[in-house]
Scaffold this motif. Structure first.
Motif, short mmCIF file in Angstrom:
data_model
loop_
_atom_site.label_atom_id
_atom_site.label_comp_id
_atom_site.label_asym_id
_atom_site.label_seq_id
_atom_site.Cartn_x
_atom_site.Cartn_y
_atom_site.Cartn_z
N CYS A 39 0.84 -1.19 0.00
CA CYS A 39 0.00 0.00 0.00
C CYS A 39 0.87 1.23 0.00
O CYS A 39 2.09 1.14 0.09
N CYS A 44 -0.94 -1.67 5.44
CA CYS A 44 -1.01 -3.12 5.19
C CYS A 44 0.01 -3.96 5.94
O CYS A 44 -0.18 -5.15 6.13
N GLY A 45 1.15 -3.38 6.31
CA GLY A 45 2.14 -4.14 7.07
C GLY A 45 2.95 -5.14 6.27
O GLY A 45 3.77 -5.87 6.84
N CYS A 47 5.33 -4.59 4.58
CA CYS A 47 6.71 -4.11 4.57
C CYS A 47 7.36 -4.20 5.95
O CYS A 47 8.42 -3.62 6.17
N CYS A 59 7.97 1.07 4.82
CA CYS A 59 7.53 2.02 3.79
C CYS A 59 7.31 3.40 4.39
O CYS A 59 7.06 4.34 3.68
S1 FES Z 1 2.23 -0.59 5.32
FE1 FES Z 1 1.64 -1.14 3.32
S2 FES Z 1 3.56 -1.16 2.35
FE2 FES Z 1 4.08 -0.50 4.29
#
Ligand code: FES
Ligand SMILES: Cc1cc2nc3c(=O)[nH]c(=O)nc-3n(C[C@H](O)[C@H](O)[C@H](O)COP(=O)(O)OP(=O)(O)OC[C@H]3O[C@@H](n4cnc5c(N)ncnc54)[C@H](O)[C@@H]3O)c2cc1C
Ligand code: FES
Lengths: 158, 285, 666
Positions: A39, A44-45, A47, A59
């Protein structure tokens, strides 16, 4: 600017643009592509990596902010991480695998920070990681299994 | 999803920071945890030529207690949620911090950043209002103290000038107080649809000795419904009093129909959580 | 095994592939829902690349790059390229575009009232289609008539890996690496738009981070990247941002239905009539036909209704295009029926199970809407009700139920290649895997068939050269199609061993080399009968309980099955409660991030009570489908459970009521 970042136990000195995100540093500069991007709004986590042992969304961290810090990624060969990975395989804690590195790094953080994480605790602490495939159930089971193994209730070598 | 170009500095003392802020003024911005600033830079909703990272300044990271709770702005919100001193002395702050976003965001985001960003949906501004916190603000000319109620001006706007640094958060209303942060969200988002921070202490006769209230995302910025606080002082809390307090509280709110729901629906939910919250805290004390 | 690769971070998704001299592409997109383009200067724009994609040869196809006009927020206007990702985004500012905003249409209702959004049309109805037997209500036997309007809002597929592609033109061949459910479809789409010959393009399958129907499609960005690679003679990579995904990736659902049921006092339904509208977005694509086709043909589902007729309308709006989302019309159809039958039950004061029993069937049948049902539907319904002790439980819990047919997109079949070399067995499928864990059942089935260790078997990626033909993974098909072609190809290999050595044993297989390709043709779509029941307490998100009673034929791999039930289960909750794309009246998208799009997190998972029955199918592997079942069965049942408590009938999805499930954080 020059940065000196320790990634998985190795020092990397690189000349980078200050605007470079840590995730780009890992993926593009070091070719560690296990850390994913899902994202552009820090939700979204996918990364997730550890910075000095704390989970962060790479990110949303500048590589410059990681200067002189220690980063741990999915590519690390930490034995505890291996136990977690194995638990995800055994419990089928993934389908497409895209969220998986982030899930595993967050699990690593959860297990490093809590003696006995119960299901509620695990769920709460996975709130920053989205998975579109599994419905999380097998992921939560994977974390529980990893926790049991780490605690030594299951023989790790089995 | 990648920021525009900027120059980056990471001074390790306050003097160095002051110098840079004086030099670059409006073209510069402090970077604390970066979890409000970097998302904006990434979407290119803002572009800042000079970014000054304050995470290397050790003097901005501390938690102390001598008669008042004192917190450095660079303390991460995850640390605020789990810190023993804060947990002992200020339940409200610890509770609210634990309800911010997710563990990863709390591992980077700072208490100072959450306050200075003054995003109407951020949780800590309302908490600071409920706690009657005081902020030590520093610039190259010196230090001054700004009360929380004078700090939040409007959405994303505070009493800080471009060369000001928030250097210390002071909370005096700790001993004998109990508080909690009631945060209502949608099913999928971390940010509050609205939230209420309440901090309370009682007299021996079970009447309210002191109460602080702060409201999140119920107006263009966090608000402190002083009328409600005054009304509740020296009263025992029961359904009638709580109901009356809610009617006063509505005057501080600007609730409209939006994607989250109708005004009516939101008011109903708000009433419920406010009244139950007041009663819950009252009973704990 | 693939699981090991993924947990080690060794997956190879498109964005993990790097070539020398690669260019990164960024897209200048329309900020307006509807505007004239007065000028575009800079970047690659339609003055150079003037082409249309998908949508067969329909007059209202989407141009790859906007020509003179933009018709939705996020539409591609120009493309810029740089060897550095960051600089590629910097270049977006180098393109000058002058717009003259026009009035926009932002919903189906809006579209029916406002003037046509495209020149040359008299209104916003692209097409109208009738299915079933038109009947006159005077001619049918009924005591009561109930009507209602139902809405299913748009949903973004939101796989955690967004869309992405690398186009690499070298030695006169265009190589495509893409996150896809079907490389063969992608090849066909690019060939057609760019006028390439069969030997001028090879599409390579790479790891795909979730797809959910979306990645079966072809997109303008893919064409632009392919064109640019041919032009610059360099590899070109495009990785979609999540914001672009929400704006521009083809979105699912977007259905409105006006329905009337005619029934007798005893609950027997004798007539169904109405209109189903599909929000096609700003242009036509072939996918619209599938979505609205399914959403109409399958409405009567497991119930025999003698008179049924529907009118379908394809409605243009100033929004991103319509596309597939898990179920593609099937959940819509079932939800229309199940919501209406609940309404009828309430009107007749009948139990919701009784009324379903009344209309379910003792034998297979063909519905007037043209849906061939292979199995009787009443036996499964009664067995499921009995299994969950419905009549007793419904006194304690607020239950919603749903009986449905899962239409399995088995046609036209699937291809497979099995190779044996150096003691290893490798399998390639023509239909690409996008994270459903096919390798698990491949290993399970082949180890049994060949009598060898699972570890010796792997599922490998093909390209359009290794397997000249192939279909894809969608429509709840792969357990049947992939499982069956695998069995067939394995049989051929076994026969090869026997032909050569007179007998089969595993050493003869592993010590030698074999290579066989087979295309297993299926010329019809199979289907199966399934049931869901849901209960909840509207004050507690964690109270939601999903009862699942699915007939899966032979289970190929239990982990795959559970993965589908749990994963699809949460997606179904999302679709019912929170997931959507919101637009304001100017057609501006106001859903700004993936959290606002309503994806649920780990703390929202429901409880499951799962019963699987295994009535073998007629296919070689005896399997039945599952992939879309959760999306069909759960939402209407959950809606019922909720409305029983709130007293407010649910006609709109997502229900999206702030007061439900007390969201005050603990
Ligand atoms: S939180 Fe989605 S890419 Fe880092
Ligand atoms: C996915 C996501 C979810 C979130 N959910 C929530 C939530 O539920 N609740 C919530 O409250 N917040 C939420 N946030 C915001 C988060 O808490 C931020 O960390 C916080 O708002 C800012 O703190 P920071 O340290 O990251 O500040 P930064 O982003 O570094 O700075 C924010 C602003 O404050 C200024 N600033 C910072 N420190 C100082 C200082 N000492 N003196 C003067 N100015 C200073 C900066 O110049 C900048 O303008 C969320 C963020 C994300 C990405
Ligand atoms: S396994 Fe696909 S997103 Fe989690």
């Amino acid at each position: 600017m020059m940065v000196n970042i320790n990634v998985n136990g190795r020092e990397y000195k690189k000349d980078i643009e200050p605007r470079m995100l840590l995730v780009s540093f890992l993926r593009d500069e070091l070719n560690l592509t296990g850390t994913h991007i899902g994202c552009d709004t820090s939700n979204c986590g996918a990364c997730t990596v550890l910075m000095d042992g704390k989970s962060v969304k790479s990110c949303t961290v500048l590589a410059a902010q990681a200067n002189n810090h220690e980063i741990t990624t999915i590519e690390s060969s930490d034995p505890k991480l291996d136990v977690i990975k194995q638990s995800f395989v055994e419990e089928n804690g993934l389908q497409c695998g895209f969220c998986t590195p982030g899930m595993i790094m967050q699990t690593f953080y959860i297990l490093e920070n809590s003696e006995d994480a119960d299901e509620e605790y695990i769920k709460k602490n996975l709130r920053g990681n989205l998975c579109r495939c599994t419905g999380y159930k097998s992921i939560i089971d994977s974390v529980k299994k990893a926790e049991e193994k780490v605690k030594g209730e299951i023989n790790v070598s089995k | 999803m990648y920021p525009d170009k900027f120059e980056y500095f990471a001074p390790d003392n306050i003097e160095g920071l002051e110098e840079l802020l004086d030099k670059y003024k409006d073209d510069s911005k402090i970077l604390a945890g970066g979890h409000s600033l970097i998302p904006l830079l990434k979407l290119r909703l803002t572009s800042i030529p000079y970014i000054i990272d304050i995470s290397n300044i050790k003097a901005l990271s501390f938690v102390d207690y001598n008669n008042a709770l004192e917190i450095g702005p660079m303390v991460r919100t995850g640390e605020v949620a789990s810190n023993k001193i804060i947990g002992d002395k200020c339940k409200l702050l610890a509770d609210a911090a634990s309800k911010i976003a997710d563990p990863q965001v709390r591992n980077m985001g700072t208490v100072g950043g959450d306050i200075c960003e003054a995003d109407p949906r951020n949780d800590l501004p309302a908490v600071m209002l409920a706690l009657n916190a005081e902020f030590e603000v520093t610039n190259s000319m010196g230090k001054r103290t700004v009360k929380a109620e004078d700090f939040f001006k409007d959405a994303y706007t505070t009493a800080l000038e471009s060369n000001d640094i928030l250097t210390r958060i002071v909370i005096k209303n700790t001993e004998n107080y109990y508080g909690k942060y009631y945060k209502y969200t949608t099913l999928s988002s971390d940010f509050a649809v609205f939230a209420i921070a309440i901090n309370m202490s009682l007299n021996d006769n079970k009447t309210v000795k002191d109460i602080g209230i702060g409201l999140t995302n119920l107006n263009s910025t966090a608000v402190k419904p002083v009328e409600v606080e005054n009304y509740l002082k020296n009263k025992k809390i029961d359904d009638r009093v709580a109901g009356e307090a809610f009617n006063l509280l509505l005057k501080s709110c600007d609730i409209e129909d939006d994607v989250n729901g109708t005004e009516k629906n939101k008011e109903k939910i708000l009433k419920n959580i406010f009244i139950n919250g007041l009663k819950e805290i009252y009973e704990v004390l | 095994m693939y699981l090991n690769r993924f947990v080690n971070g060794e997956g190879k998704y498109v964005d993990d592939i790097k070539f020398d001299n690669m260019l990164y592409m960024s897209i200048v997109r329309s900020p307006y829902a509807h505007a004239k383009i007065k000028k575009v200067k800079g970047g690659l724009n339609s003055s150079e690349l003037k082409a249309y994609y998908a949508g067969m040869d329909h007059a209202m196809r989407e141009p790859v790059l906007a020509i003179d006009e933009v018709s939705y927020v996020g539409q591609c206007v120009a493309a810029v390229f740089s060897e550095n990702r960051y600089e590629s985004e910097d270049l977006l500012n180098s393109v000058e575009v002058d717009y003259e905003p026009l009035d926009a249409v932002s919903s189906i209702d809006d579209a029916l009232k406002k003037p046509a959004i495209h020149d040359g049309m008299k209104d916003n109805i692209l097409d109208t289609e009738d299915v079933g037997n038109k009947f006159n209500e005077k001619d049918i036997d009924y005591d009561i008539k109930v009507s209602d309007t139902l809405f299913m809002d748009r949903i973004s597929a939101n796989p955690i890996e967004t869309r992405g592609i690398i186009a690499d033109y070298k030695d006169n061949v265009l190589h495509i690496y893409a996150s896809s459910q079907s490389i063969h479809r992608l090849k066909g789409g690019i060939m057609k738009t760019l006028n390439l010959k069969d030997d001028e393009i090879v599409v390579h399958h790479v790891d795909t981070g979730g797809a959910f129907g979306l990645k079966a499609l072809i997109f303008p960005e893919y064409i632009i990247a392919a064109y640019a690679s041919m032009k610059y003679k360099k590899p070109v990579k495009w990785i979609e941002t999540r914001s672009e995904h929400l704006q521009a990736a083809h979105a699912g659902r977007g259905i409105k239905a006006d329905i009337t049921l005619y029934a007798r006092k005893d609950g027997k339904i004798n007539g169904l009539d109405g209109t189903v509208y599909l929000d096609t977005g700003a242009y036509f694509t072939d996918d619209d036909l599938v979505d609205l086709g399914n959403a109409m043909h399958e409405v009567t589902g497991p119930y025999f209704i003698e008179n049924a007729h529907l009118t379908g309308k394809y409605v243009l709006t100033n929004k991103a295009l319509n596309g597939y989302y898990r179920g593609a019309g099937k959940p819509e159809a079932s939800r229309i029926m199940e919501r209406m039958i609940d309404l009828l039950a309430d009107k007749l004061k009948m139990d919701i199970a009784d009324i379903r029993i009344k209309n379910a069937t003792e034998k297979p049948f063909k519905s007037p809407l043209g849906f061939d049902i292979n199995y009787p539907t009443k036996p499964l319904l009664e067995a499921a009700l009995k299994h969950f002790d419905y009549y007793n439980l419904s006194k304690k819990e607020k239950l919603g139920i749903s009986l449905f047919i899962l239409d399995e997109d088995t046609a036209p079949g699937e291809s497979c290649r099995i190779t044996v070399k150096d003691g290893k067995v490798k399998v390639y499928f023509g239909g690409d895997v996008s994270g459903q864990g096919h390798e698990l059942f491949v290993q399970e089935m082949l180890s049994e068939e060949f009598n060898i260790d699972k570890d010796l078997i792997s599922l490998d990626y093909d390209d359009t050269d290794t397997l000249k033909d192939g279909t894809g993974t969608w429509g709840s098909r792969s357990a049947i199609t992939h499982g069956s072609v695998l069995m067939k190809t394995a049989e051929i290999i076994k026969n090869d061993v026997i032909k050569k050595f007179g007998k089969y044993d595993k050493d003869l297989l592993l010590d030698n080399e074999f290579n066989e390709y087979y295309y297993y043709k299926i010329d019809y779509n199979a289907n199966s009968v399934n049931f869901n029941m849901v209960s909840c307490d509207v004050n507690d998100m964690n109270s939601i309980k999903i009862y699942t009673y699915y007939d899966l034929g032979k289970i190929l791999n239990l982990k795959n099955v559970l993965g589908s039930i749990h994963g699809g289960g949460l997606q179904a909750l999302g679709e019912t409660l929170s997931e959507t794309l919101r637009y304001d009246e100017d057609g501006q998208l106001i859903t700004n991030n993936i959290a606002d799009a309503g994806l649920l997190t780990a703390d929202k998972i429901p409880q499951y009570n799962i019963k699987i029955v295994e009535n073998n199918s007629e296919f070689p592997d005896k399997a039945k489908g599952i992939g879309e079942s959760t999306m069909i069965g759960i939402p209407s049942a959950l809606a019922r459970s909720i409305e029983l408590q709130t007293g407010k009938r649910v006609t709109k999805f997502p229900i999206d009521d702030l007061s439900l499930f007390n969201k005050c954080m603990e």
